[in-house]
Design an enzyme around this catalytic site. Structure first.
Site, short mmCIF file in Angstrom:
data_model
loop_
_atom_site.label_atom_id
_atom_site.label_comp_id
_atom_site.label_asym_id
_atom_site.label_seq_id
_atom_site.Cartn_x
_atom_site.Cartn_y
_atom_site.Cartn_z
N ASP A 59 0.82 -1.21 0.00
CA ASP A 59 0.00 0.00 0.00
C ASP A 59 0.86 1.26 0.00
OD1 ASP A 59 -2.01 -1.83 0.35
OD2 ASP A 59 -2.84 -0.91 2.15
N ASP A 60 0.21 2.36 -0.34
CA ASP A 60 0.72 3.74 -0.16
C ASP A 60 1.75 4.19 -1.20
OD1 ASP A 60 -0.86 3.49 2.06
OD2 ASP A 60 0.66 4.10 3.52
N HIS A 110 -5.69 2.87 -3.95
CA HIS A 110 -5.62 3.18 -2.52
C HIS A 110 -6.02 4.64 -2.31
CE1 HIS A 110 -4.56 1.97 1.50
NE2 HIS A 110 -3.58 2.85 1.64
N HIS A 114 -5.05 9.23 0.18
CA HIS A 114 -5.08 8.47 1.44
C HIS A 114 -6.10 9.02 2.41
CE1 HIS A 114 -3.66 5.75 4.57
NE2 HIS A 114 -3.06 5.10 3.60
N HIS A 201 3.95 -2.04 3.09
CA HIS A 201 3.98 -0.70 2.48
C HIS A 201 5.32 -0.52 1.76
CE1 HIS A 201 1.08 -0.54 5.79
NE2 HIS A 201 0.44 0.37 5.06
NI NI Z 1 -2.49 3.15 3.43
#
Ligand code: NI
Length: 243
Positions: A59-60, A110, A114, A201
């Site tokens: 993620d991210d 995603h 955020h 991440h």
């Molecule tokens: Ni995230």
């Protein structure tokens, strides 16, 4: 040499030929049986390995600093993963998105920045989702189907009126909290089981190192790494009810 000797010699010759022929045919037959047996064993082992499948998810990102190192490591190991990217991180990292796609990874959403989608109006939530989907589509021609909502926050309206599949996770090694590849990889290896979805991440170097360690260790234990779209739909992968 009389006629009798010639006939006798002829019979001997034919007998020798027949003997040689059948011996080689029998050897050939048993060789074939061995090959069939070897293939059966191979298949049995493969089935055994296929039972243990896990998905690495990141993620991210993408991160201009760490994601390419991760892609290099995954490529070396012939492993496919799933990347839930943020729209605002695609800016300046367009080539990384293209590379993810070209190298067979699954790209998911995603949101753009955020956000907690449950705290936004439906229109703003859709903007966050659609902007990121459009970025990925423009770079790759791929229409994003999967989303991991930040904080796991999703609403009934988004569920019924968007066309995205939500992907949660089973294994959370808290890689953002403990940025130490040994701690993170140990937590994953200790807790993982068949068909789990591992949350990492790719914005931390320690997480990239941990992921590659996990690949090397779990491969030895017979695990195969798959994209989330290869896992069966279960409580962690939820299809939306939209069009
Ligand atoms: Ni995230």
């Amino acid at each position: 040499m009389n006629l009798r000797s010639i006939i006798l010699l002829g019979i001997l010759f034919v007998a020798a030929f027949v003997l040689v022929y059948f011996t080689s045919a029998m050897n050939h037959d048993s060789g074939e049986k061995n090959a069939v047996e070897a293939e059966r064993r191979l298949k049995t082992n493969q089935i055994h390995y296929e039972v243990k499948r896990v998905a690495l998810t990141f993620d991210d990102g993408p991160s201009g600093i760490y994601t390419e190192k991760l892609l290099d490591g995954l490529k070396e190991r012939n492993v496919k993963a799933t990347f839930f990217v943020m729209g605002e991180n695609i800016n300046g990292n367009e080539e990384i998105i293209k590379r993810m796609y070209d190298e067979g990874h699954l790209i998911g959403n995603h949101t753009y920045s955020h956000v907690n989608l449950a705290n936004l109006s439906f229109e703003n939530a859709c903007d966050e989702i659609n902007t990121t989907n459009a970025f990925v589509y423009n770079l790759t021609g791929y229409e994003v189907e999967y989303i991991r909502p930040p904080f796991g926050a999703w609403t009934e309206k988004l569920k019924s009126e968007t066309n995205m599949a939500i992907v949660m996770w089973n294994v959370d090694p808290m890689d953002w909290k403990d940025q130490n590849s040994d701690i993170v990889s140990r937590r994953i290896i200790k807790n993982v089981k068949n068909e789990d979805i591992i949350l990492l991440h790719d914005i931390f170097g320690s997480s990239v190192d941990a992921a590659l360690k996990v690949v090397d260790e779990l491969k030895k234990k017979g695990y195969t790494f798959v994209r989330v779209d290869e896992l069966p739909e279960n409580q962690k992968i939820v299809r939306s009810e939209g069009k």
